[in-house]
Design an enzyme around this catalytic site. Structure first.
Site, PDB file in Angstrom:
ATOM      1  N   CYS A   1      16.420  -8.764  27.404  1.00 45.12           N
ATOM      2  CA  CYS A   1      15.244  -8.714  26.527  1.00 45.12           C
ATOM      3  C   CYS A   1      15.614  -9.421  25.229  1.00 45.12           C
ATOM      4  CB  CYS A   1      14.750  -7.286  26.311  1.00 45.12           C
ATOM      5  SG  CYS A   1      15.855  -6.202  25.369  1.00 45.12           S
TER       6      CYS A   1
ATOM      7  N   ASN B   1      18.222  -6.371  22.986  1.00 39.28           N
ATOM      8  CA  ASN B   1      19.110  -5.542  23.800  1.00 39.28           C
ATOM      9  C   ASN B   1      19.269  -4.137  23.222  1.00 39.28           C
ATOM     10  OD1 ASN B   1      22.547  -5.565  24.960  1.00 39.28           O
ATOM     11  ND2 ASN B   1      20.740  -5.108  26.138  1.00 39.28           N
TER      12      ASN B   1
ATOM     13  N   CYS C   1      16.159  -1.928  23.537  1.00 37.02           N
ATOM     14  CA  CYS C   1      15.065  -1.134  24.121  1.00 37.02           C
ATOM     15  C   CYS C   1      14.917  -1.393  25.620  1.00 37.02           C
ATOM     16  CB  CYS C   1      13.732  -1.409  23.421  1.00 37.02           C
ATOM     17  SG  CYS C   1      13.666  -0.850  21.700  1.00 37.02           S
ATOM     18  N   ARG C   2      14.268  -2.493  25.967  1.00 38.43           N
ATOM     19  CA  ARG C   2      13.903  -2.720  27.365  1.00 38.43           C
ATOM     20  C   ARG C   2      15.092  -2.995  28.281  1.00 38.43           C
ATOM     21  NH1 ARG C   2       9.705  -7.375  26.380  1.00 38.43           N
ATOM     22  NH2 ARG C   2      11.306  -7.841  24.829  1.00 38.43           N
ATOM     23  N   SER C   3      15.952  -3.937  27.920  1.00 37.77           N
ATOM     24  CA  SER C   3      17.050  -4.276  28.839  1.00 37.77           C
ATOM     25  C   SER C   3      18.084  -3.155  28.980  1.00 37.77           C
ATOM     26  CB  SER C   3      17.693  -5.611  28.484  1.00 37.77           C
ATOM     27  OG  SER C   3      18.205  -5.632  27.182  1.00 37.77           O
TER      28      SER C   3
ATOM     29  N   ASP D   1       7.134  -4.660  24.683  1.00 31.82           N
ATOM     30  CA  ASP D   1       8.295  -4.270  23.888  1.00 31.82           C
ATOM     31  C   ASP D   1       7.982  -2.991  23.100  1.00 31.82           C
ATOM     32  OD1 ASP D   1      10.511  -4.008  22.263  1.00 31.82           O
ATOM     33  OD2 ASP D   1      10.596  -6.145  21.768  1.00 31.82           O
TER      34      ASP D   1
END
Length: 150
Positions: free
Chosen positions: A8, A11, A13-15, A119
């Site tokens: 993401c 690095n 939150c999402r990934s 996000d």
């Protein structure tokens, strides 16, 4: 063993959420995560992301942000981006002749309501991101098992 990298922007939150989910649902796969940006290198995931993931049994407080590098193309069998902008940023770094697949996370979620994982750093909806990531991760795991059987 397959090696999958989730990517993401920062690095945090999402990934790392995708990495944490995948470590639990696909322990036979080596999972990692990275960001295309360098703002959060060495930092733990965003606290609301940690709370949302750990409330569902996906530990991630031990993860630390790192930046995506050109070496990741050789280190991983599959690179999974959370949105089109990060996919484009990854592709710009692709070495000539490298064939490592780069896909969008929600390509693995049939009937996804969107093509990109929103996000939560900006939307504030960490549960929505986690729902989408978990659903896609389950389908990704199945796809990798099918591929490994060939």
């Amino acid at each position: 063993m397959s090696r999958v990298l989730f990517v993401c922007l920062g690095n945090i939150c999402r990934s790392p959420t995708a990495e944490a989910v995948f470590r639990v649902i696909a322990p036979e796969v080596e999972a990692d995560s990275a960001g295309t940006g360098d703002w959060h290198i060495g930092h733990p995931p965003h606290p609301p992301a940690i709370r949302a993931a750990e409330a569902r049994g996906f530990p991630m407080s031990d993860l630390r942000a790192r930046q995506f590098t050109v070496d990741d193309f050789d280190a991983f069998d599959l690179i999974v981006a959370m949105d089109r902008q990060n996919l484009s940023d990854i592709e710009r770094l692709r070495p000539s002749g490298n064939a490592t697949p780069v896909r969008l996370m929600l390509d693995y979620l049939p009937d996804a309501p969107t093509s990109e994982v929103p996000d939560p750093y900006y939307t504030g909806d960490f549960d929505e991101a986690l729902d989408l990531i978990t659903g896609a991760a389950r389908h990704l795991r199945a796809a990798l098992q099918f591929r490994d059987a060939d």
